[in-house]
Scaffold this motif. Structure first.
Motif, short mmCIF file in Angstrom:
data_model
loop_
_atom_site.label_atom_id
_atom_site.label_comp_id
_atom_site.label_asym_id
_atom_site.label_seq_id
_atom_site.Cartn_x
_atom_site.Cartn_y
_atom_site.Cartn_z
N SER A 25 31.27 -21.68 20.69
CA SER A 25 30.58 -21.45 21.96
C SER A 25 31.56 -21.62 23.11
CB SER A 25 29.42 -22.44 22.11
OG SER A 25 28.90 -22.40 23.41
N THR A 27 30.51 -22.62 25.99
CA THR A 27 29.75 -23.40 26.96
C THR A 27 30.67 -24.16 27.91
OG1 THR A 27 27.90 -24.93 27.25
CG2 THR A 27 29.46 -25.45 25.50
N ALA A 38 23.04 -22.99 23.87
CA ALA A 38 22.30 -23.82 22.91
C ALA A 38 21.41 -22.96 22.03
CB ALA A 38 21.46 -24.87 23.64
N VAL A 77 23.74 -27.82 24.06
CA VAL A 77 24.48 -27.36 22.88
C VAL A 77 24.68 -28.49 21.88
CG1 VAL A 77 25.62 -25.34 23.87
CG2 VAL A 77 26.68 -27.58 24.09
#
Length: 188
Positions: A25, A27, A38, A77
């Motif tokens: 990810s 993020t 997430a 996440v």
């Protein structure tokens, strides 16, 4: 041989090799909606039956690293990975740290649900541990005592000025770069 990867590497990607699933990810860096990242992590892991799952992203939260970095990744996440029984691997902070088993990531008032022994992590749906492998960059950073001395979830920390190994403070800190190795017994 035998590994497959799909998706947008560095943002939303997944790789599978034997009994190991890795979900990546961006993020805190790309498309910075923590809820969106997430959902990607949760959906990807929910559709997989691998023995081991890793949730990997660069950025982190201050509580999930031993230095002075601020909050970047967002808790969703971490929680999605915990809910699906994945191991969280982060970078960004130039030190190494590993939590105990966590069952309530994002709830600092509850010590993030830290439980068990510092040398045994239990990973299943609803529990995880977080490792920050940041010793491959340039320079090893200091442990920031003012921000982390009251943290109750650390099992191991390796920084420029502090060494905690499986819950025990150690003398003599190595200031050299390093790398994280994990053996996954995917064949049983």
């Amino acid at each position: 041989n035998g590994g497959t990867c799909t998706g947008d590497m560095g943002n939303r990607a997944e790789c599978k090799y034997m009994g190991l699933k890795m979900v990546f990810s961006g993020t805190g860096l790309m498309n910075n909606d923590p809820d969106d990242h997430a959902k990607y992590v949760e959906d990807t892991l929910a559709q997989d039956d691998s023995i081991w799952s890793l949730c990997i992203w660069h950025m982190n939260m201050n509580d999930m690293q031993a230095g002075g970095k601020g909050d970047s990744a967002g808790w969703p996440v971490y929680q999605a990975c915990q809910d699906q029984g994945g191991i969280v691997i982060n970078g960004h902070e130039h030190s190494y740290s590993r939590t105990m088993t966590l069952t309530d990531v994002g709830n600092a008032g509850n010590g993030h649900g830290a439980t068990g022994q510092p040398d045994v992590m239990e990973v299943t749906e609803g529990s995880t541990f977080v490792a920050v492998s940041g010793l491959g960059g340039s320079g090893v950073r200091d442990y920031v005592a003012a921000q982390h001395d009251d943290d109750t979830w650390w099992a191991t920390i390796w920084s420029n000025n502090y060494w905690l190994m499986n819950g025990q403070e150690m003398n003599g800190v190595s200031r050299s770069p390093g790398v994280l190795f994990i053996d996954f017994h995917v064949g049983g």
